[in-house]
Design a protein around this motif. Structure first.
Motif, mmCIF file in Angstrom:
data_model
loop_
_atom_site.group_PDB
_atom_site.id
_atom_site.type_symbol
_atom_site.label_atom_id
_atom_site.label_comp_id
_atom_site.label_asym_id
_atom_site.label_seq_id
_atom_site.Cartn_x
_atom_site.Cartn_y
_atom_site.Cartn_z
ATOM 1 N N MET A 322 -13.136 23.827 -11.698
ATOM 2 C CA MET A 322 -12.490 23.662 -12.994
ATOM 3 C C MET A 322 -13.001 24.676 -14.011
ATOM 4 O O MET A 322 -12.226 25.162 -14.855
ATOM 5 C CB MET A 322 -12.695 22.247 -13.515
ATOM 6 N N VAL A 323 -14.277 24.997 -13.971
ATOM 7 C CA VAL A 323 -14.793 26.011 -14.884
ATOM 8 C C VAL A 323 -14.099 27.341 -14.625
ATOM 9 O O VAL A 323 -13.675 28.044 -15.560
ATOM 10 C CB VAL A 323 -16.321 26.145 -14.762
ATOM 11 N N GLY A 324 -13.936 27.695 -13.356
ATOM 12 C CA GLY A 324 -13.242 28.935 -13.022
ATOM 13 C C GLY A 324 -11.800 28.925 -13.488
ATOM 14 O O GLY A 324 -11.273 29.949 -13.960
ATOM 15 N N VAL A 325 -11.125 27.781 -13.350
ATOM 16 C CA VAL A 325 -9.741 27.665 -13.816
ATOM 17 C C VAL A 325 -9.658 27.883 -15.327
ATOM 18 O O VAL A 325 -8.815 28.650 -15.815
ATOM 19 C CB VAL A 325 -9.157 26.286 -13.441
ATOM 20 N N VAL A 326 -10.513 27.204 -16.075
ATOM 21 C CA VAL A 326 -10.468 27.323 -17.532
ATOM 22 C C VAL A 326 -10.776 28.753 -17.969
ATOM 23 O O VAL A 326 -10.107 29.310 -18.858
ATOM 24 C CB VAL A 326 -11.439 26.320 -18.187
ATOM 25 N N VAL A 327 -11.776 29.383 -17.348
ATOM 26 C CA VAL A 327 -12.095 30.775 -17.686
ATOM 27 C C VAL A 327 -10.888 31.670 -17.435
ATOM 28 O O VAL A 327 -10.527 32.517 -18.268
ATOM 29 C CB VAL A 327 -13.316 31.259 -16.884
ATOM 30 N N ALA A 328 -10.230 31.480 -16.289
ATOM 31 C CA ALA A 328 -9.059 32.307 -15.972
ATOM 32 C C ALA A 328 -7.929 32.072 -16.965
ATOM 33 O O ALA A 328 -7.209 33.015 -17.344
ATOM 34 C CB ALA A 328 -8.595 32.021 -14.544
ATOM 35 N N LEU A 329 -7.732 30.824 -17.403
ATOM 36 C CA LEU A 329 -6.694 30.536 -18.386
ATOM 37 C C LEU A 329 -7.022 31.153 -19.746
ATOM 38 O O LEU A 329 -6.142 31.681 -20.435
ATOM 39 C CB LEU A 329 -6.503 29.028 -18.524
ATOM 40 N N VAL A 330 -8.287 31.098 -20.144
ATOM 41 C CA VAL A 330 -8.695 31.733 -21.407
ATOM 42 C C VAL A 330 -8.461 33.240 -21.338
ATOM 43 O O VAL A 330 -7.972 33.865 -22.294
ATOM 44 C CB VAL A 330 -10.165 31.402 -21.722
ATOM 45 N N GLU A 331 -8.779 33.837 -20.206
ATOM 46 C CA GLU A 331 -8.535 35.276 -20.038
ATOM 47 C C GLU A 331 -7.042 35.589 -20.080
ATOM 48 O O GLU A 331 -6.630 36.624 -20.646
ATOM 49 C CB GLU A 331 -9.146 35.748 -18.727
ATOM 50 N N GLU A 332 -6.218 34.709 -19.500
ATOM 51 C CA GLU A 332 -4.775 34.911 -19.551
ATOM 52 C C GLU A 332 -4.268 34.827 -20.983
ATOM 53 O O GLU A 332 -3.408 35.625 -21.397
ATOM 54 C CB GLU A 332 -4.058 33.886 -18.678
#
Length: 394
Positions: A322-332
């Motif tokens: 989930m941390v990786g998902v949120v980081v990727a969404l913030v980057e998007e």
């Protein structure tokens, strides 16, 4: 990200004031009292929108306009139901609702076999147990040729499971599977669900996918015209149930649908729990690949196993990174801002939550109690703010 909260309207046990107290600002809702395929009028939409805004919140996402079974079959009165769907979509867009989440699951919407699975924390979670489901399908519903749709080891595990069930256990399992969960389009009895399943006899996975694409070819131009972003929700669970084809279960399926309807208005709901229930899906990689077309995010976590079973875990505590998902969404989101996109902020909601503390014993919608979702949103908010602060720009 825009922090959202699913709300089922005036009948929801969680009032809008409590949503504000949880720290959410965007409401995710639908006109659940008009779920028979009729067009939602501008007046009905305006009433719901006014109630939300009166509470100091915004209607951020419509989840969802129900897709009538005749549309999925592309038979019977499907033309009238598609026209109604398009009119509803247009009315939502003209009313300023920017995102519509919808699904194309046949007969059953999201499905679980246990609504109060005891966790080590002493809270209660939602669970899908494949042995329980096969026991119901093969031996209780006794669907014709059902046994052929499952591996032999799943059938034998189901036979043993049913042997240990009391009549009350079997009846509870049936209610859990077919009676309807929050946001579902339909509820069923045993004869009714058998008839709905039989209506799909002879339809292949390719047929259902083709019917979905034909539906998209009609609704996407309407979405483009009124400025709505469509967000297709994956199958939940992400594999066939009752032998019915499910066509939005994998990254490959999502990739094919996005390529076939290549419009910014046609995108995905990234449901980390649905996609993450399959070990061959990588939700972080999906954000990296499909980011520009992710219009909405359901953030929940699952513990997989054994086999195809899964339990809904703490939001930061399951098999999904989930941390990786949120980081990727913030980057998007940052990438979108650099492009100048007006939809740079991605709406999300904490999907489901454990039944905890004072909510235990209260009347709540399964998965949608207050405290469990509040806890999940707080955890996710912490990850979002940390990512936003620590990620280097660019």
């Amino acid at each position: 990200m825009l922090q959202g909260w699913r709300w089922f309207g005036p009948e929801d046990p969680v009032p809008l004031d409590h949503v504000r107290q949880a720290g959410a600002s965007g409401i995710v809702t639908a006109l659940h009292h008009i779920y028979d395929g009729r067009t939602w009028s501008m007046d009905d939409i305006a009433l719901r929108k006014a109630a939300i805004e009166h509470a100091g919140l915004t209607w951020a996402v419509c989840e969802s306009i129900p897709v009538h079974t005749s549309i999925k079959l592309r038979s019977g009165p499907f033309r009238a139901y598609i026209d109604n769907w398009k009119d509803t979509l247009a009315n939502l867009g003209r009313s300023g609702i920017p995102v519509v989440c919808y699904n194309f699951m046949p007969v059953l919407d999201w499905t679980r076999t246990d609504l109060q699975f005891r966790m080590p924390s002493t809270g209660y979670a939602l669970r899908f147990d494949i042995a329980d489901f096969v026991a119901y399908d093969v031996f209780v519903l006794a669907r014709r040729n059902a046994e052929a749709d499952y591996p032999a080891e799943e059938v034998e595990a189901a036979r043993a499971r049913l042997a240990r069930m009391s009549e009350d256990d079997a009846a509870r399992l049936e209610r859990t599977i077919i009676a309807g969960l929050p946001g579902k389009e339909d509820t069923h009895d045993r004869a009714g669900i058998a008839a709905r399943i039989a209506a799909f006899d002879g339809l292949t996975e390719a047929d259902v996918r083709s019917n979905l694409l034909e539906f998209l070819r009609e609704i996407v131009p309407v979405a483009e015209d009124v400025g709505v972003r469509l967000a297709l929700h994956p199958d939940d669970p992400p594999f066939p149930l009752f032998g019915l084809p499910r066509v939005v279960s994998t990254a490959a399926a999502a990739r094919g649908l996005l390529a076939a309807i290549d419009s910014p208005a046609s995108g995905l709901t990234l449901c980390t729990g649905s996609y993450g229930s399959r070990p061959d899906n990588d939700p972080v990689a999906m954000v990296r690949e499909f980011g520009p077309r992710i219009h909405f995010a359901h953030l929940r976590n699952v513990l997989r196993g054994p086999g195809r079973s899964f339990t809904e875990s703490d939001h930061l505590g399951g098999d999904v990174d989930m941390v990786g998902v949120v980081v990727a969404l913030v980057e998007e989101e940052r990438r979108r801002r650099a492009e100048g996109r007006l939809d740079a902020e991605i709406p999300m909601r904490p999907d489901h939550g454990h039944l905890l503390a004072d909510d235990i014993g209260k009347t709540v919608f399964p998965g949608y109690s207050l405290i469990g979702r509040l806890k999940g949103l707080a955890e996710l908010r912490g990850v979002m703010q940390t990512a936003a602060r620590l990620l280097p720009e660019g």
